[in-house]
Enzyme design. Structure first.
Site, PDB file in Angstrom:
ATOM      1  N   SER A 196      10.757  20.844  66.237  1.00 15.88           N
ATOM      2  CA  SER A 196      10.947  21.967  65.324  1.00 15.88           C
ATOM      3  C   SER A 196      11.131  21.411  63.922  1.00 15.88           C
ATOM      4  CB  SER A 196      12.195  22.769  65.723  1.00 15.88           C
ATOM      5  OG  SER A 196      12.574  23.666  64.702  1.00 15.88           O
ATOM      6  N   TYR A 246      20.806  23.961  68.126  1.00 16.36           N
ATOM      7  CA  TYR A 246      19.346  23.935  68.105  1.00 16.36           C
ATOM      8  C   TYR A 246      18.840  22.682  67.396  1.00 16.36           C
ATOM      9  CZ  TYR A 246      14.538  25.571  67.531  1.00 16.36           C
ATOM     10  OH  TYR A 246      13.175  25.680  67.570  1.00 16.36           O
ATOM     11  N   ALA A 269      20.363  19.824  66.925  1.00 18.77           N
ATOM     12  CA  ALA A 269      20.654  18.628  67.716  1.00 18.77           C
ATOM     13  C   ALA A 269      19.672  18.489  68.870  1.00 18.77           C
ATOM     14  CB  ALA A 269      22.094  18.695  68.241  1.00 18.77           C
ATOM     15  N   SER A 270      19.362  19.606  69.517  1.00 15.38           N
ATOM     16  CA  SER A 270      18.440  19.545  70.662  1.00 15.38           C
ATOM     17  C   SER A 270      17.047  19.124  70.217  1.00 15.38           C
ATOM     18  CB  SER A 270      18.384  20.898  71.382  1.00 15.38           C
ATOM     19  OG  SER A 270      17.741  21.890  70.604  1.00 15.38           O
ATOM     20  N   LYS A 271      16.580  19.653  69.100  1.00 17.34           N
ATOM     21  CA  LYS A 271      15.225  19.337  68.652  1.00 17.34           C
ATOM     22  C   LYS A 271      15.131  17.944  68.024  1.00 17.34           C
ATOM     23  CE  LYS A 271      13.229  23.068  70.065  1.00 17.34           C
ATOM     24  NZ  LYS A 271      12.259  22.998  71.182  1.00 17.34           N
TER      25      LYS A 271
END
Length: 259
Positions: free
Chosen positions: A143, A156, A158-160
């Site tokens: 992202s 979000y 951190a996850s991406k």
């Protein structure tokens, strides 16, 4: 240059709707046996009906990508049916917004489990098959938040960001078998997840002013990139994140060029 994907086998997670569905159908129309994985059975029924109407080749599986046992079952069935897996598109994703000090553990865990752990589990299941084939394409959804995160978007972002670096590590591990691993950073493509196109006009303009190409991205833009990265023409591209954001923040104030 003609991109020939005919006869290849692809798995697309989150393939029941949105960008994932666009990718699924784009690949299928290029002659790929396209397998949709999704948590929504009604969406998968719709995909099956539309595939039948268009004469496209593929299969649909209900599967939560946080469930390693179910993933193993699905991957095994795909290999039994088609004999191989050439392309894995890790498209499924969720958001998890909120200030850090009030963000619940449940929201954090859900976002990281789907976006990052789900990508890991799918890659872990498919990698041995691609290694046996000595070929394969893995494309993960990062992202623009992996480049510049947003306020209230810690989970979000951190996850991406994790997906971005996971992609680089996996590319290094799988390179000796001729397998490429890449990810992409989409900008602002209106979807049911973000609701960009439904925002008030002033909010839309504020967002569009961050783009060098001042218009919303389209699902087809992503699908076209996926086709290229899935092809032999992209065989020397690996371990990278491709920015497909319309030049978001390519300059500090890109909207000034339109005034």
């Amino acid at each position: 240059m003609q991109i020939d994907l005919s006869g290849k086998v692809a798995i697309v997670t989150g393939g029941g709707k949105g960008i994932g569905k666009e990718i699924l159908f784009k690949l299928a129309r290029e002659g790929v046996y396209s397998v949709a994985i999704d948590v929504s059975q009604p969406d998968l029924y719709d995909v099956a009906d539309e595939f039948a109407n268009e004469g496209l080749q593929g299969t649909q599986f209900i599967c939560d990508i946080r469930d390693s046992e179910r993933i193993a079952e699905v991957v095994d069935q795909v290999v039994k049916k088609y004999g191989r897996i050439d392309i894995l598109i890790n498209n499924a994703g969720v958001t998890g917004d909120g200030p850090v000090e009030t963000l619940s553990e449940e929201t954090w865990d859900f976002c990281l489990d789907v976006n990052l752990k789900g990508t890991f589990l799918m890659c872990k299941a498919v990698a041995p098959i691609m290694k046996t084939q000595k070929s394969g394409r893995i494309i993960n959804t990062a992202s623009f938040a992996a480049i510049i995160p947003t306020i209230n978007g810690s989970a979000y972002g951190a996850s991406k960001s994790g997906v971005r670096h996971f992609t680089r590590v996996l590319a290094g591990e799988l390179g000796p078998w001729g397998i490429t691993v890449n990810c992409y950073a989409a900008g602002m493509v209106p979807s049911t997840l973000n609701g960009f196109a439904e925002l008030p006009e002033d909010q839309q303009n504020r967002l569009l002013d961050t783009l060098t190409i001042r218009k919303w991205g389209e699902k087809e833009d992503i699908a076209n990139l996926i086709c290229f990265l899935s092809s032999d023409a992209a065989g020397y591209i690996t371990g990278t994140m491709i920015d497909i954001s319309g030049g978001k923040y390519a300059t500090q104030f890109p909207g000034n060029a339109y005034k």
